[in-house]
Design a protein around this motif. Sequence first.
Motif, short mmCIF file in Angstrom:
data_model
loop_
_atom_site.label_atom_id
_atom_site.label_comp_id
_atom_site.label_asym_id
_atom_site.label_seq_id
_atom_site.Cartn_x
_atom_site.Cartn_y
_atom_site.Cartn_z
N ALA A 124 0.83 -1.22 0.00
CA ALA A 124 0.00 0.00 0.00
C ALA A 124 0.86 1.26 0.00
O ALA A 124 0.46 2.29 -0.53
N LEU A 125 2.05 1.17 0.60
CA LEU A 125 2.91 2.35 0.68
C LEU A 125 3.50 2.74 -0.68
O LEU A 125 4.17 3.76 -0.80
N ALA A 126 3.24 1.92 -1.71
CA ALA A 126 3.69 2.29 -3.06
C ALA A 126 2.82 3.37 -3.66
O ALA A 126 3.19 4.00 -4.65
N LEU A 127 1.66 3.62 -3.07
CA LEU A 127 0.79 4.70 -3.56
C LEU A 127 1.50 6.05 -3.39
O LEU A 127 2.30 6.21 -2.47
N VAL A 158 2.39 9.56 -2.05
CA VAL A 158 2.20 10.05 -0.68
C VAL A 158 0.95 10.91 -0.57
O VAL A 158 0.19 10.81 0.41
N ALA A 159 0.69 11.74 -1.59
CA ALA A 159 -0.49 12.61 -1.53
C ALA A 159 -1.77 11.79 -1.44
O ALA A 159 -2.70 12.13 -0.70
N ARG A 160 -1.82 10.66 -2.18
CA ARG A 160 -3.00 9.79 -2.13
C ARG A 160 -3.14 9.18 -0.73
O ARG A 160 -4.23 9.10 -0.17
N ARG A 198 10.38 7.15 -0.18
CA ARG A 198 9.85 8.30 0.59
C ARG A 198 10.99 8.94 1.37
O ARG A 198 11.81 8.22 1.96
N ASP A 199 11.01 10.25 1.46
CA ASP A 199 12.04 10.86 2.31
C ASP A 199 11.55 10.86 3.76
O ASP A 199 10.38 10.54 4.04
#
Length: 287
Positions: A73-76, A78-80, A110-111
């Motif tokens: 899910a974290l591949a979405l 970041v804004a989504r 992700r940073d």
Amino acid sequence: MDHQGTIIRPPNEAGSILLQVAVGCAHGACTFCGAYHGHPYRPKDAATVAADVDLAARRHQDRRRVFLCGGDALALPVARLLDVLALVRARLPWVTRVGAYASARSLGARDDAELRALRRAGLATVYMGLESGDDAVLARVRKGADSAFIVAQGRRARAAGLRLSVTVLLGLAGEAGAQAHARATGAALTALEPEHIGALTLVLVPGTPLFADAAAGRFVLPGPSAMLAELRTLLEHTSPPRGLFLADHASNHLPLRVRLPGGKAGALARIDAALAGRVPLRRQRGL
Ligand code: SF4
């Protein structure tokens, strides 16, 4: 709820609202994994996810947790993810915890500020597959990352305030590499310092490349005793300052629930008793 393809969640998310944000897995290449066959990765559209949150608001006022379903899910974007977390907070204010699967690759994309923003928005727990600490094994099963990278990304998630749950796979190195795999995996888990460790036993899934390797004799799955010896070595080399080590999945031959570090000696003694035939092994269930 709009559930498409395969819905998979960690065992301890059984009572959670299962909010699917993506179909399939963004990586989708691990040779042992048949989880999302036939369901290529795609994010769910925002309107469908919002409709599910509305449905949960009407039906699930008794559930305190949300699990964001999708192989990674974290591949979405970041804004989504932030939009979804904001929606959960606004429409399901009784929810106290949100969890999701996260690969090391998606965490690495992700940073630190983005990881902290996700935490502040309500993401509490990420479930990450290490599978093995042995780079040769990781390369062979096409995990898409080496051990140092996975450890680094897990530690970044923890530094951002996220609770980290890590799974590893007994048997993944086959018979020949079992002990080296167990030692390297224990070392990686020690470096990761996750709150929760899930040690699962590899089950060969028809249709996967690893299943074909086994059928052709190129891979030999260790038997129950060898798996147990592997578990012993793994636990022996797993020494985070604290955490819960679970090997109680239906795939495991000897169910264990170990609070580290205090419970380790007793658990090793129980494994030794099983290896000596004084504790019966369980048949794999429900797989
Ligand atoms: S990252 Fe996880 S879900 Fe995706 S293919 Fe690998 S094991 Fe399967």
